[in-house]
Write an enzyme that holds these catalytic residues in place. Structure first.
Site, PDB file in Angstrom:
ATOM      1  N   GLU A   1       0.786  -1.232   0.000  1.00 31.69           N
ATOM      2  CA  GLU A   1       0.000   0.000   0.000  1.00 31.69           C
ATOM      3  C   GLU A   1       0.819   1.284   0.000  1.00 31.69           C
ATOM      4  OE1 GLU A   1      -2.797   0.040   3.231  1.00 31.69           O
ATOM      5  OE2 GLU A   1      -3.900  -1.676   2.482  1.00 31.69           O
TER       6      GLU A   1
ATOM      7  N   GLU B   1      -5.300  -8.310   1.093  1.00 29.66           N
ATOM      8  CA  GLU B   1      -5.783  -7.939   2.431  1.00 29.66           C
ATOM      9  C   GLU B   1      -7.257  -7.589   2.342  1.00 29.66           C
ATOM     10  OE1 GLU B   1      -3.983  -4.748   4.676  1.00 29.66           O
ATOM     11  OE2 GLU B   1      -1.974  -5.539   4.348  1.00 29.66           O
TER      12      GLU B   1
HETATM   13  C1  FCB Z   1      -3.926  -1.945   5.913  1.00 31.11           C
HETATM   14  C2  FCB Z   1      -2.476  -2.188   6.245  1.00 31.11           C
HETATM   15  C3  FCB Z   1      -2.275  -3.229   7.320  1.00 31.11           C
HETATM   16  C4  FCB Z   1      -3.287  -3.054   8.420  1.00 31.11           C
HETATM   17  C5  FCB Z   1      -4.672  -3.030   7.864  1.00 31.11           C
HETATM   18  C6  FCB Z   1      -5.761  -2.945   8.904  1.00 31.11           C
HETATM   19  O1  FCB Z   1      -4.104  -0.706   5.312  1.00 31.11           O
HETATM   20  O2  FCB Z   1      -1.792  -2.599   5.105  1.00 31.11           O
HETATM   21  O3  FCB Z   1      -0.954  -3.166   7.776  1.00 31.11           O
HETATM   22  O4  FCB Z   1      -3.015  -1.880   9.106  1.00 31.11           O
HETATM   23  O5  FCB Z   1      -4.795  -1.930   6.997  1.00 31.11           O
END
Ligand code: FCB
Length: 459
Positions: A169, A357
């Site tokens: 990210e 994620e």
């Molecule tokens: C994302 C991050 C991860 C964690 C989640 C909840 O944006 O990549 O490290 O903080 O959110």
């Protein structure tokens, strides 16, 4: 969702859990590790909501074997982790800390021995402090520093790790760390953020090349948080505001690597990135990804502000009551995941898609040794249904990673936001699988999925 089964996603679909070095490892100064910008930032008073740090976190550095057992017990076939740059290069470049490399080597082996695929992220936000002292991501020299680091990791682990992600990210750590100052290293300013943006984009390609040069038959990707925008009203002013925020949050990180350049026509503020772009960079920044990791948490609602020349501030429409809201104020809109997958698929290139994620924090309560996180289970069911819909519509989605295996240090939120399928007692380091973890276990084992236990008290 009730009838969704694992088999619907296909036999080759990757089911995994994700976490990151700084958020879980602890051992912040063990065995020759250097300091990262997050060590510095979290130790500064007032930066973390509960005044905590990740010196110990989940102590994963010492508990990775049992935690990797847990990954297998829950039925997942992949574990996504990141490498801490200062653990293996304490000063960022030059002298190698062999003990750090050995840790990741053991971690990779622990996965393989259990039949779990290691998915490795090169950079999940813990830059060596020594490099920040030289400007960090705002210094163009970072391109060389990152290349050295990426090659080192790929040389040592590339014989066993097949799946690689260069960054986690970019938008989050560039804007959090260099624009808003709410994440490490805590800088504020449009120019530092734009410089960092361009250097990170260049490092995407440098990192991918290093992995391809040193690893055996790698599957090379990166990850992006995708934040779809909506407007409070459908007027030209609102649409314009949303376009500006979309360009800052999504396009400037996605499009240069895809050969589309920067969206400079959207706003003169974005045009200022050009002062960091050198001749040849447009070509150098391009990457042919094998896959792009899509990370999705929420949409944003954009409203224009009544300040001339300033278009659009994003804020969350918590007041709308139209959506369920997570423990961190994020609106839960599962179809935003479909929209995000579609958007990344539509970029030029032959990349496949992996949800690297997705997850939610809700106020978990441990009662009589059990966490009845009904809302988290429902969240996963609803989002998986969107992944299945994307697949049915022909999008090449190959995998899904839950954020996260276990509760961990949630950056500026400290330990106040729990995202795990497993509850962690941070005093004793005990792990307790939540109901959502048990739901995944039965879903992945192919048993009838069942709905979330609606008789339980919702957390
Ligand atoms: C994302 C991050 C991860 C964690 C989640 C909840 O944006 O990549 O490290 O903080 O959110």
């Amino acid at each position: 969702m009730a009838d969704l089964t694992r088999s619907e996603f296909g036999p080759d679909f990757t089911w995994g859990v994700a976490h990151a070095s700084y958020q879980v490892e602890g051992a912040w100064d063990a065995d020759g590790k250097g300091r990262s910008i997050w060590d510095t930032f979290a130790h500064r008073p007032g930066k973390i909501r509960d005044g905590s740090d990740a010196d110990m976190a989940c102590d994963y550095y010492h508990r990775y074997e049992a935690d990797t057992d847990l990954v297998g017990e829950l039925g997942f076939g992949a574990q996504r982790f990141s490498v801490s740059w200062p653990r293996i290069l304490p000063s960022g470049t030059g002298r190698v800390n062999q003990a750090g490399l050995d840790f990741y080597s053991r971690l990779v082996d622990a996965n393989l021995e259990r039949g779990i695929e290691p998915w490795l992220t090169l950079y999940h936000w813990d830059l060596p402090q020594a490099l920040q002292d030289r400007g960090g991501w705002t210094n163009r020299d970072v391109v060389g520093w990152f290349g050295e680091y990426a090659a080192l990791v790929a040389e040592h682990l590339g014989d066993r790790v097949r799946n690689w992600m260069v960054f986690n990210e970019p938008c989050s750590f560039v804007h959090g760390g260099y624009l808003a100052g709410v994440h490490a290293p805590g800088q504020r300013g449009l120019h530092s953020a734009l410089a960092a943006t361009h250097h990170v984009n260049l490092c995407q390609s440098v990192g991918a090349e290093a992995v391809r040069a040193h690893a055996t038959d790698p599957n090379v990707g990166t990850t992006h948080i995708i934040t779809p925008m909506r407007t409070a009203e459908d007027t030209p002013r609102h649409r314009k505001g949303a376009a500006v925020i979309d360009a800052f949050a999504n396009r400037i990180f996605l499009e240069p690597n895809a050969g589309l350049g920067y969206p400079v026509d959207v706003s003169p503020l974005i045009g200022r990135v050009e002062r960091y772009v050198k001749p040849g960079d447009d070509a150098a920044v391009r990457v042919d990804w094998d896959f792009i990791g899509v990370q999705y948490y929420c949409r944003l609602l954009v409203k224009p502000v009544p300040v001339p020349g300033l278009w659009g501030v994003p804020w969350l429409s918590k007041d709308h009551r139209r959506f369920d809201v997570s423990g961190m104020g994020q609106e839960i809109q599962p179809d935003g995941l479909y929209e995000s997958l579609q958007r990344v698929h539509d970029l030029p290139g032959d990349h496949r898609l992996v949800v690297t994620e997705n997850g939610v924090t809700v106020p978990d309560r441990l009662v009589d040794g059990r966490v009845r996180d009904v809302r988290r289970t429902a969240f996963y069911q609803d989002h998986l249904a969107e992944v299945a819909r994307a697949q049915r519509d022909g999008l090449p989605v190959d995998g899904y990673f839950c954020w996260s295996l276990m509760d961990n240090f949630e950056w500026a939120e400290g330990y106040t936001a729990r995202f795990g399928l497993t509850y962690v007692d941070f005093d004793t380091q005990e792990r307790i699988v939540k109901d959502s973890g048990h739901w995944f276990q039965s879903f992945l084992s192919g048993e009838a999925p069942g709905a979330a236990d609606s008789t339980a008290v919702a957390s």
